[in-house]
Scaffold this motif. Structure first.
Motif, short mmCIF file in Angstrom:
data_model
loop_
_atom_site.label_atom_id
_atom_site.label_comp_id
_atom_site.label_asym_id
_atom_site.label_seq_id
_atom_site.Cartn_x
_atom_site.Cartn_y
_atom_site.Cartn_z
N THR A 78 69.63 -13.41 19.52
CA THR A 78 69.95 -12.59 18.35
C THR A 78 71.14 -13.10 17.57
N ASP A 79 71.77 -14.18 18.04
CA ASP A 79 73.00 -14.64 17.37
C ASP A 79 72.92 -16.12 16.97
N VAL A 80 71.73 -16.57 16.51
CA VAL A 80 71.61 -17.94 15.99
C VAL A 80 72.58 -18.08 14.82
N PRO A 81 73.42 -19.14 14.80
CA PRO A 81 74.41 -19.28 13.73
C PRO A 81 73.77 -19.21 12.35
N GLU A 82 74.49 -18.55 11.43
CA GLU A 82 74.00 -18.39 10.07
C GLU A 82 73.79 -19.75 9.41
N GLY A 83 72.65 -19.89 8.72
CA GLY A 83 72.36 -21.15 8.03
C GLY A 83 71.61 -22.14 8.90
N TYR A 84 71.25 -21.73 10.16
CA TYR A 84 70.53 -22.62 11.06
C TYR A 84 69.23 -21.97 11.51
N GLU A 85 68.30 -22.82 11.95
CA GLU A 85 67.04 -22.34 12.49
C GLU A 85 66.74 -23.10 13.77
N LEU A 86 65.91 -22.49 14.65
CA LEU A 86 65.56 -23.12 15.92
C LEU A 86 64.66 -24.32 15.68
N VAL A 87 64.90 -25.41 16.45
CA VAL A 87 64.03 -26.59 16.37
C VAL A 87 62.70 -26.29 17.05
N SER A 88 62.76 -25.60 18.20
CA SER A 88 61.54 -25.24 18.92
C SER A 88 61.74 -23.88 19.55
N THR A 89 60.62 -23.25 19.96
CA THR A 89 60.66 -21.93 20.59
C THR A 89 60.03 -22.01 21.97
N GLY A 90 60.26 -20.94 22.76
CA GLY A 90 59.72 -20.90 24.12
C GLY A 90 60.82 -20.66 25.12
N ASP A 91 60.53 -20.94 26.42
CA ASP A 91 61.49 -20.72 27.49
C ASP A 91 62.48 -21.88 27.57
N VAL A 92 63.76 -21.53 27.85
CA VAL A 92 64.81 -22.53 28.06
C VAL A 92 65.43 -22.27 29.43
N ALA A 93 65.57 -23.33 30.26
CA ALA A 93 66.07 -23.17 31.63
C ALA A 93 67.56 -22.83 31.63
N ILE A 94 67.93 -21.93 32.55
CA ILE A 94 69.34 -21.56 32.74
C ILE A 94 69.97 -22.57 33.68
N ASN A 95 71.12 -23.11 33.28
CA ASN A 95 71.81 -24.11 34.09
C ASN A 95 73.29 -23.75 34.14
N GLY A 96 73.74 -23.34 35.33
CA GLY A 96 75.16 -22.99 35.50
C GLY A 96 75.58 -21.83 34.63
N GLY A 97 74.69 -20.89 34.40
CA GLY A 97 75.02 -19.71 33.60
C GLY A 97 74.91 -19.95 32.11
N TRP A 98 74.37 -21.12 31.66
CA TRP A 98 74.26 -21.44 30.25
C TRP A 98 72.85 -21.94 29.94
#
Length: 736
Positions: A78-98
């Protein structure tokens, strides 16, 4: 004889213990609540947004997921930086809490705003200014993009206009005004030789005739006798009409059923209009999408005066749905049953619906349908514009607003009369205004009646209803009233003062307190030794005659008045009142197992207390057993005696002499070692008994006589203890 004496002793003991214990106060321990914390079910994951085009971080964010999640779906971000868009969508793996999310700059449309100078070529003067938005690289503006041509003007020419230093120059001219006049219409019934009604028609100012085709208000139930031009005479035209011939025929009632026996509706139908007693089934309209199974002529008598069921068959595979059309304000625009989805796949298209004249669909495309279901379809008026309006009072209070359809002819000009105003308010500014759909219009209204009407219910501090009613408040209409604007019930005053928010028509509950009447005096209580026992301000003398009564004062706990009755008072004066402690006295009587009194003690509490509380007299601390005696064995007795403060009571304890070993006569084991002492000991005992009886009689005459204020529960408890004592004594005697 002994049993009678023992029974008498036990009854006395029961009564004494009951009097002392009957005033005990039971205290129940408080219970503590337990709060249980809920387990955590989510965790927060950091988001690193990475600009793939510039190979740099553009921001960080956070997202909450289930505590056992290993991936984050980009749809949760919900907080994609203003003026930017996602390159791709789908699941992203969690690594070290990030999680690492790739973004890129969003393509930005680049535009510029151009000023418009509207020039009146006929009067050689500026007619107004406007604005138009074009692409950043534009060199021209097409006149079709202009939306703010001044009211009353039209473009001289259309096409592209060159941009010069951020402006375009647009030639306009005044729109030729059509001059009209209103003509009255007198509709005359030629068959009854009477006026059937009046109407109006608008014609050009120079018109001498009115064509009947322009008439729109012919009275209901009438038709024109003739058509064509009718001469205007002194602002009126005379139009001949006659009653419309009433349709004849017979009304029959029909219910339609399909092959499965489902009721598809029906109603009354007028048939046999020629009155020959025969009608054709084609005169009955079957439900949409169905056809009658029965065909041909029928006798009216077979249908008249009853309900007839007619079987129908579905025409094709389509779906029949019920549609209700509404505008954005929820106004009903009509509707009915429609046959849609002719291929029977459960999907219809909005284009299959016949819309009300002058309206268009807001939503287009396909929608799912089911046989017999009802659907609501929202429409927009053709050519109308939607503007957002906020209504305010002259005091700045928000009165509501919303989206409104205006400018139905699409000329860019609306009238304030097209707006629906809040009830009780009227327009300050009237007439036309230019429409800008991107603008929020703030319109100030005048209240028709000064002030805001609210309903007030007055209650006292206990919640009792004191009356109320409707009140005019907030005369400046800023939504804020003051409690001082209210008329209060006589004898009461406000608990809360100052301002409060109000809304017209709402009800408000306002708490009042009774205005106290009387004399306020300051009182200091002291005991007989001059010790300060407290005090304070007291409201006394409610009738205001300068005389109060000591009973009007609330005394410190455990104390009572020495002086009673009336006394003179003066407002604000200081009074010292002497009190005495309420006596708390307990008389303890000691009796042996034979019922003989062997001693008494009178105990007095040296502290004050409330009558609802008890004082404790404890054996071994506050009093002792008579010398040479001990508590009788085998008898349950109270050694911590409770008595209410301010009361006088008694308590009896059973004792026995402490045993002393004496030499035994070997020739007579049943006697003491000195046989000559036997008679002497008996005589001494009788003398001692007589002496004790005399002392007891004297002591009884000294004991104060008091009323019985014993609590029933405590008395029962004490009686139980005393009965136990009786039983124990009897049991002990039987062993002897």
């Amino acid at each position: 004889m002994y049993r009678k004496k023992l029974l008498k002793m036990c009854l006395v003991t029961t009564l004494a213990v009951s009097m002392a214990a009957a005033n005990m106060t039971a205290v129940m321990p408080n219970q503590a609540g337990v709060v249980q914390a809920a387990d955590e079910k989510t965790k927060t994951v950091g988001v690193n947004y990475w600009d793939t085009e510039n190979n740099a971080q553009v921001g960080e964010g956070k997202v909450s997921v289930a505590v056992d999640a290993n991936n984050v779906n980009t749809s949760a971000l919900t907080d994609v930086p203003e003026g930017y868009e996602l390159v791709s969508t789908g699941d992203v793996a969690i690594n070290g809490g990030w999680i690492f999310v790739e973004v890129r700059p969003a393509a930005q449309p680049v535009t510029k705003e151009i000023g418009v100078n509207y020039w009146d070529v006929e009067n050689n003067a500026q007619a107004g200014e406007g604005k138009v938005t074009v692409t950043a690289d534009a060199n021209n503006v097409n006149t079709s993009a202009l939306t703010d041509v001044p009211e009353g003007y039209e473009l001289v020419s259309t096409g592209d206009v060159a941009i010069n230093d951020g402006w375009i120059f647009v030639e306009v001219r005044p729109v030729a005004q059509s001059v009209t006049k209103e003509i009255g219409v007198n509709y005359w019934d030629v068959e009854n030789n009477a006026q059937a009604g009046e109407g109006k028609v608008t014609v050009t100012a120079d018109a001498n005739n009115v064509n009947t085709s322009a008439l729109t208000d012919v009275p209901e139930g009438y038709e024109l006798v003739s058509t064509g031009d009718v001469a205007i005479n002194d602002g009126w035209i005379f139009v001949e009409v006659r009653p419309v011939a009433q349709a004849t025929g017979t009304i029959i009632n029909v219910v339609f059923n399909d092959e499965a026996g489902n009721n598809l509706g029906g109603g009354d139908f007028t048939v046999d209009k020629d009155g020959d007693g025969i009608f054709n089934l084609s005169e009955i309209k079957a439900p949409v999408g169905y056809t009658l199974n029965l065909k041909g002529d029928q006798f009216v008598t077979d249908y008249a005066g009853k309900t007839t069921i007619l079987q129908v068959t579905k025409v094709n595979k389509g779906t029949i749905v019920n549609v209700v059309f509404e505008d954005r304000q929820g106004n009903n625009l009509g509707g009915g049953d429609y046959l849609v989805d002719l291929d029977g796949d459960g999907v219809a298209n909005y284009s299959e619906l016949s819309l009300p004249v002058g309206y268009k669909l807001i939503e287009t495309g396909d929608f799912f349908v089911k046989e017999g279901n009802s659907y609501k379809v929202i429409l927009d008026k053709v050519e109308s514009s939607i503007i957002h309006v906020v209504f305010k009072s002259e005091g700045g209070k928000i009165l509501g607003g919303g989206d409104f359809f205006v400018d139905p002819d699409g000329d860019g000009v609306a009238n304030y009369s097209e707006l629906t105003l809040p009830e009780g308010y009227e327009l300050i500014e009237t007439g036309d205004f230019f429409v800008d759909t991107e603008k929020t219009y703030e319109i100030t209204l005048n209240k028709e009646i000064e002030g805001t009407i609210i309903n007030v219910v007055y209650v006292d501090e206990e919640g009792n209803n004191l009356g109320g009613g409707d009140f005019f408040v907030d005369k400046d209409d800023d939504g804020i009233a003051n409690y001082s604007e209210l008329d209060l019930p006589e004898g009461y005053e406000l608990v809360q003062t100052g301002d409060f928010f109000v809304n017209a028509g709402e009800s408000y509950t306002i708490e009042l307190r009774k205005i106290q009447e009387g004399t306020i005096i300051n009182v200091v209580f002291e005991d007989e030794n001059g010790n300060n026992l407290g005090g304070g301000d007291y409201l006394v003398d409610a009738d205001g005659d300068g005389i109060a009564n000591y009973s009007e004062l609330e005394l410190p706990v455990g104390y009572e008045l020495i002086e009673t009755g009336d006394f003179f008072v003066k407002d604000g004066e200081h009074y010292t009142i002497i009190l005495k402690m309420r006596e708390t006295i307990l008389t303890v009587t000691f009796e042996d197992t034979e019922g003989n009194v062997v001693g008494t003690q009178t105990l007095e509490a040296d502290v004050a207390g409330s009558p609802e509380e008890t004082h404790h007299f404890v054996l071994g601390e506050d009093f002792q057993l008579p010398e040479g005696y001990q508590l009788a064995e085998g008898v349950d007795q109270i050694t911590d005696i409770e008595i209410p403060y301010g009361s006088v009571g008694g308590h009896t304890m059973i004792v026995e002499a402490v045993s002393k070993e004496e030499p035994v006569d070997p020739e007579n084991p049943g006697t003491s070692g000195n046989p000559d002492d036997t008679q002497e000991s008996q005589d001494t005992k009788e003398e001692a008994d007589n002496q004790k009886a005399a002392e007891q009689k004297t002591e009884d005459s000294k004991t104060p006589k008091t009323g019985d204020n014993t609590p029933v529960g405590a008395a029962a408890a004490a009686a139980g203890v005393s009965l136990a004592a009786i039983a124990a004594v009897i049991a002990k005697k039987r062993k002897f």
